[in-house]
Write an enzyme that holds these catalytic residues in place. Structure first.
Site, PDB file in Angstrom:
ATOM      1  N   PRO A 122       0.849  -1.192   0.000  1.00  0.00           N
ATOM      2  CA  PRO A 122       0.000   0.000   0.000  1.00  0.00           C
ATOM      3  C   PRO A 122       0.888   1.247   0.000  1.00  0.00           C
ATOM      4  O   PRO A 122       1.245   1.786   1.055  1.00  0.00           O
ATOM      5  CB  PRO A 122      -0.794  -0.139   1.304  1.00  0.00           C
ATOM      6  N   CYS A 135       5.434   3.134   8.064  1.00  0.00           N
ATOM      7  CA  CYS A 135       5.432   4.446   8.703  1.00  0.00           C
ATOM      8  C   CYS A 135       4.220   5.238   8.249  1.00  0.00           C
ATOM      9  O   CYS A 135       3.521   4.855   7.305  1.00  0.00           O
ATOM     10  CB  CYS A 135       6.709   5.222   8.389  1.00  0.00           C
ATOM     11  N   ASP A 174       6.089   2.653   1.687  1.00  0.00           N
ATOM     12  CA  ASP A 174       5.135   1.639   2.120  1.00  0.00           C
ATOM     13  C   ASP A 174       4.446   2.161   3.378  1.00  0.00           C
ATOM     14  O   ASP A 174       5.086   2.331   4.426  1.00  0.00           O
ATOM     15  CB  ASP A 174       5.887   0.327   2.405  1.00  0.00           C
ATOM     16  N   HIS A 175       3.138   2.412   3.277  1.00  0.00           N
ATOM     17  CA  HIS A 175       2.423   3.030   4.391  1.00  0.00           C
ATOM     18  C   HIS A 175       2.307   2.091   5.593  1.00  0.00           C
ATOM     19  O   HIS A 175       1.894   2.524   6.680  1.00  0.00           O
ATOM     20  CB  HIS A 175       1.027   3.466   3.942  1.00  0.00           C
ATOM     21  N   ARG A 176       2.684   0.839   5.435  1.00  0.00           N
ATOM     22  CA  ARG A 176       2.660  -0.080   6.566  1.00  0.00           C
ATOM     23  C   ARG A 176       3.814   0.174   7.529  1.00  0.00           C
ATOM     24  O   ARG A 176       3.705  -0.101   8.723  1.00  0.00           O
ATOM     25  CB  ARG A 176       2.702  -1.530   6.073  1.00  0.00           C
TER      26      ARG A 176
END
Length: 478
Positions: A271, A452, A448-450
């Site tokens: 994501p 941070c 990758d929004h996972r």
């Protein structure tokens, strides 16, 4: 006495199961030395010269240029002598005096560690009507003269190429396919592999066999429908339409296929989000010019802009280590990595590759420049090893070389982030309260929004921009 040794495609490392023959470097009847490269192959990661661990006379080659071979399938057979066959050979004695055991130096992914650059020599034809060529892996050869006669005589087709294709598989027997890529290609196109006659060794079904079947090539077992059923395969109706439309089909394989698979996986699994900022690069270019003036006076190599950005990135990752990471999806864990192995995108004639600068966080700017220069030259010449292309933890993408300002990069899976650098070009800019023409660059950062949130990503990008606008910031953080 001499025997024929079979050399198979070795394990090229990094989970690679097959390779495409790019160029044969020896001919049947040619004398090869121990550890001499005999074929150039392209894997999903690099083009590699494969050395043969045996010295002697090449009696057979398996596969044509463009064919795909699975690891463990035969590449060449070599008639290995005992040292008594030097008479008819036109070349140095060490070229034909092989050993029964070979060098043992065929390493995973890197060829041999003791390869020598001895010239190749072709065996003189002793008689145009000499006997049959050697075919068996342990077939004896009486004398050195007979080795030469057998190797240069008109040979059956099976000794110069792969064995002839077998008949199609039976309905309930095993399918002669090793490569999972070949199976998937057939499955995705509704092709029954049991109806194909493999052209590889021992009837192995190769990628080329499937592609010919999908194109409706004449002479293929699938060209006229499944054997014994009288029904036409599903793909034969689409191929003529494509031909009529003038469409060109380009197989996604080799480096191009690897790029497609990695980018598709990145889009499926990560994501990602992108933020960007414009930065005034005037001071960075002035600093580079001053550095290169001093280096030139000392007789040292200059520093490219990419090396400066590499140095800035390593400093930024030291401040924001959560971005030098990957995600273990099976264990639902973020894995923060201790070392920065910095990849940088490089466009080559064979496609996009990402060489990796190992332990970039420990290198000076000059050392980064030297390693980037070495890897870039290897990328352009096609000599990167699989190790040069794997293990990256963060990627730097300088798409400014293509004359564009911005982009939204796709993360290089399984990494967590990528910094994109646009062209540095003169633009109007407010500098010290006044409008001026400055050297402006757009920086884009995909993460990758996972691993941070936006605050961390924005902080990283702002720090990079501050170093670009005022290189003294970098010195202050060292």
């Amino acid at each position: 006495m001499a025997v024929v040794k079979e050399f198979t495609l070795p394990d090229l490392g990094e989970g690679l199961t097959e390779a495409e023959i790019v160029r044969w470097m020896v001919e049947v009847g040619e004398v090869v030395a121990i550890d001499q490269p005999v074929v150039e192959v392209e894997t999903a990661k690099a083009v590699v010269e494969v050395p043969c661990p045996y010295g002697g006379v090449v009696t057979a080659r398996f596969g044509a240029e463009g064919d795909t071979l699975a690891v463990g399938r035969p590449l060449v057979t070599v008639a290995v002598g005992s040292g008594s066959g030097s008479g008819p050979v036109d070349g140095p004695p060490d070229a034909e005096d092989g050993t029964d055991e070979g060098s043992g130096n065929v390493l995973v992914g890197y060829g041999t560690g003791a390869a020598t650059a001895r010239r190749r020599n072709r065996v003189r034809a002793v008689s145009a009507a000499a006997g049959h060529s050697l075919t068996g892996p342990q077939a004896p050869v009486e004398t050195g003269t007979q080795v030469a006669e057998r190797a240069t005589a008109p040979a059956p087709a099976a000794t110069a190429t792969a064995p002839a294709a077998l008949a199609p598989q039976t309905a309930d027997g095993p399918v002669a396919v090793i490569s999972p890529l070949v199976r998937r290609l057939a499955r995705d196109n509704g092709l029954d592999l049991r109806a194909l006659a493999g052209s590889g060794p021992d009837g192995l079904i190769m990628r080329a066999d499937v592609e010919r079947a999908l194109a409706g090539a004449p002479g293929n077992a699938n060209g006229a429908g499944h054997a014994g059923t009288g029904t036409a395969p599903a793909q034969t109706t689409s191929a003529p339409a494509s031909a009529a439309d003038g469409a060109e089909r380009v197989p996604l394989r080799g480096i191009r296929g690897a790029v497609a698979e990695k980018l598709s996986r990145s889009r499926r699994e990560i994501p990602d989000a992108t933020c960007w900022v414009d930065a005034d690069g005037t001071e960075l270019l002035a600093t580079r010019a001053a550095m290169n003036t001093a280096l030139a006076a000392a007789g040292a190599d200059s520093i490219p802009v990419l090396a400066l950005f590499a140095r800035i990135v390593t400093a930024a990752l030291a401040r924001y280590p959560e971005l030098n990471a990957t995600v273990d999806t099976e264990r639902a864990e973020i894995v923060r990595l201790p070392a920065v192995h910095l990849g940088f995108a490089a466009q080559t004639d064979r496609g996009l590759v990402v060489p990796v600068v190992r332990d970039a966080h420990t290198r000076t700017t000059a050392e980064l420049a030297a390693e980037i220069r070495r890897l870039t030259e290897a990328a352009r010449s096609g000599t990167l090893t699989p190790a040069d292309l794997t293990g990256g933890t963060f990627t730097l993408n300088n798409y400014g070389v293509f004359g564009v300002d911005g982009s939204t990069p796709i993360i290089n899976h399984p990494e967590a982030a990528m910094l994109g650098v646009g062209r540095i070009t003169p633009k109007p800019w407010v500098h010290q309260g006044e409008l001026a023409v400055r050297q402006v660059v757009q920086l884009s950062f995909t993460f990758d929004h996972r691993v941070c949130d936006g605050g961390t990503a924005g902080g990283f990008l702002r720090f990079v921009a501050d170093c670009v606008e005022n290189p003294a910031v970098l010195l202050a953080t060292v």
